[in-house]
Design an enzyme around this catalytic site. Sequence first.
Site, mmCIF file in Angstrom:
data_model
loop_
_atom_site.group_PDB
_atom_site.id
_atom_site.type_symbol
_atom_site.label_atom_id
_atom_site.label_comp_id
_atom_site.label_asym_id
_atom_site.label_seq_id
_atom_site.Cartn_x
_atom_site.Cartn_y
_atom_site.Cartn_z
ATOM 1 N N ARG A 102 33.710 36.022 42.360
ATOM 2 C CA ARG A 102 32.556 35.259 41.965
ATOM 3 C C ARG A 102 32.440 35.119 40.457
ATOM 4 N NH1 ARG A 102 28.343 35.932 38.490
ATOM 5 N NH2 ARG A 102 28.061 38.035 39.128
ATOM 6 N N ASP A 103 32.420 36.361 39.902
ATOM 7 C CA ASP A 103 32.279 36.490 38.409
ATOM 8 C C ASP A 103 33.479 35.924 37.842
ATOM 9 O OD1 ASP A 103 31.070 37.264 36.217
ATOM 10 O OD2 ASP A 103 31.087 39.561 36.262
ATOM 11 N N HIS A 137 32.885 45.494 31.111
ATOM 12 C CA HIS A 137 33.928 44.439 30.645
ATOM 13 C C HIS A 137 34.663 45.187 29.656
ATOM 14 C CE1 HIS A 137 32.112 40.341 31.734
ATOM 15 N NE2 HIS A 137 31.768 41.215 32.450
ATOM 16 N N HIS A 158 29.050 48.318 35.939
ATOM 17 C CA HIS A 158 29.654 47.094 35.859
ATOM 18 C C HIS A 158 30.267 46.905 34.425
ATOM 19 C CE1 HIS A 158 30.012 42.394 36.617
ATOM 20 N NE2 HIS A 158 30.111 42.612 35.480
ATOM 21 N N CYS A 180 34.542 36.458 28.605
ATOM 22 C CA CYS A 180 33.349 36.722 27.757
ATOM 23 C C CYS A 180 32.895 35.419 26.743
ATOM 24 C CB CYS A 180 33.282 37.799 26.775
ATOM 25 S SG CYS A 180 32.043 38.164 25.675
ATOM 26 N N ASN A 239 35.739 41.198 32.355
ATOM 27 C CA ASN A 239 35.603 42.277 33.310
ATOM 28 C C ASN A 239 36.802 43.064 33.350
ATOM 29 O OD1 ASN A 239 34.541 39.663 34.610
ATOM 30 N ND2 ASN A 239 33.380 41.204 35.575
#
Lengths: 325, 325
Positions: A21-22, A216, A214, A247, A256
């Site tokens: 997804r991300d 990054h 979560h 980002c 991520n």
Amino acid sequence: MSGAVWNGAGRRIHMQEVGTRDGLQIEAQFVATADKIALVDALSATGLSKIEVSAFVSPQAIPQLRDAEIVLREIQRRPGVVYSALVPNARGAERAVDAQVDEMNLVMSASESHNLANLRMTREQSFAALSAVNTIARTAGKSVNVSLSCVFGCPIEGEVPVPTVMDWCARFVDELGAGGVTLCDTTGMAYPGQVASITAAFRQRWPDTELTLHFHNTRGMGLANVLAAIDAGAERFDASLGGLGGCPYAPGASGNVCSEEIVHALQLMGFDTGIDLAALIAAAARLPALIGHEIPSQIVKAGRRLDLHPPPPDFEAIRQRALAR
Amino acid sequence: MSGAVWNGAGRRIHMQEVGTRDGLQIEAQFVATADKIALVDALSATGLSKIEVSAFVSPQAIPQLRDAEIVLREIQRRPGVVYSALVPNARGAERAVDAQVDEMNLVMSASESHNLANLRMTREQSFAALSAVNTIARTAGKSVNVSLSCVFGCPIEGEVPVPTVMDWCARFVDELGAGGVTLCDTTGMAYPGQVASITAAFRQRWPDTELTLHFHNTRGMGLANVLAAIDAGAERFDASLGGLGGCPYAPGASGNVCSEEIVHALQLMGFDTGIDLAALIAAAARLPALIGHEIPSQIVKAGRRLDLHPPPPDFEAIRQRALAR
């Protein structure tokens, strides 16, 4: 030496995949639906605790994930794996229920400016949308997780006060009854001391809520933040296969944290991630063909720690010459 | 929560720059001598404890550093900064004495195969060469540091037994009287648990020897390894400006840990690095023009944690529309 966190001693850490997804949502290239299904199926076999499969958003807004329904329908669901999807509003929630997701992931930001810039709503408006999704999810018997962005800083506002973060978490857990909360370091502003203190504060106040961190790796602190969170009581982490996901505020910088990098490190340290690392790396190695470019993953590039290299071709001659001296 | 390492509490950490040697030596492009001098001078002003300026090796072997004498002669030396150079043999040692280095850095590997592949000598032969350098350095009143490669693993042999590492360190410290030892993770095989235990073992046996840890970020564990080492008593780290320096065994993978990334993280955590981070980042930002390509540095790409971004151009309109709902 404080020392505890450097030795996992078999402690269970749950890994949750967000790359599908991300990661895929910001790729220029649309990944074919069949390839997405095969990727999720490969991920299901690796031992991940949760996979954020797709998002039920407007296909105009995020065309890369326009096939969410088909992917959710066609994947082979493995018992024990939670299949989640991002759901922004009531419309998405209805689609998610129809697609039989296990869990809906709801998102808003702890920062008013970031929420406006990213979701085009005030935080209160986002919370109202999120409450509507929550009602639909509960009626349908689906789990709800709320992901709070910018917990560790906002790229527009800067520091986000910890009480602000805690107040929003209270509304998710105490008011909505969300089963899980994800504290998101949306643009890589978190640092280990901060992570340890916010994680400990959350854990102390809500010991029974499923807490995910979560991170990054935008500024190179991803793994250190994971370890600081573990040291403070966290046991669930989002990560992205191959390190997919970027980002928007820092072109070229890492996004991520990379699933196989985190698992590789945690396993070396003696944590029990439940992951078949070779299978995870094999899944990551398929990504460049799917997305049309190289992936950030250091593990795909460099191999695992003990993936050895042959000596140079003239090694025996070098050795004989050295010994003859 | 063990916690101690996440809060630096003003503890002093010394940063040592290796980019001008370890980084530049593998660049395809020769960096002009005047640019090297200006770079070292810029680095001298940042608060670094030590700079490995160049190497006194054969100009045929490493043409990128063939100007070692000129660079060492022309830089402006700042009191308090140790200017070191890599010295492989007696010939290099004579050159280094003439060039008035403060310290000679001697290198050999803890792994026989890596030593043969890299230095074309057995470890005993390397130790003999190193002893000859040591004698010249002592006679000239120069400090000696020995960098031991493959302390945390060898890309050809795999695990390197800790007793082997300790035995070589004993020969450097107890037999040669080296003032400093650097434990090098030459190809990024170190992991935090291992780092903590080897660092603690060294510190316990040789509490008065200047101990440096030299990590590569090849598998994404660089900062975590730095923190594990600090937790175990280390206070000196090699790092490379911009993240220069690669890993010959993993094309495309990261090499040395990046100076400004490590300093950025340590400062956020409350350690006293003595570094002017803005000046260090400014020095790193000059590198692409010198070497002809982008640098790995996440900090140069993404900025510091609180380097904020303006809201989107239509932000006020978004906000007004949201508030009007």
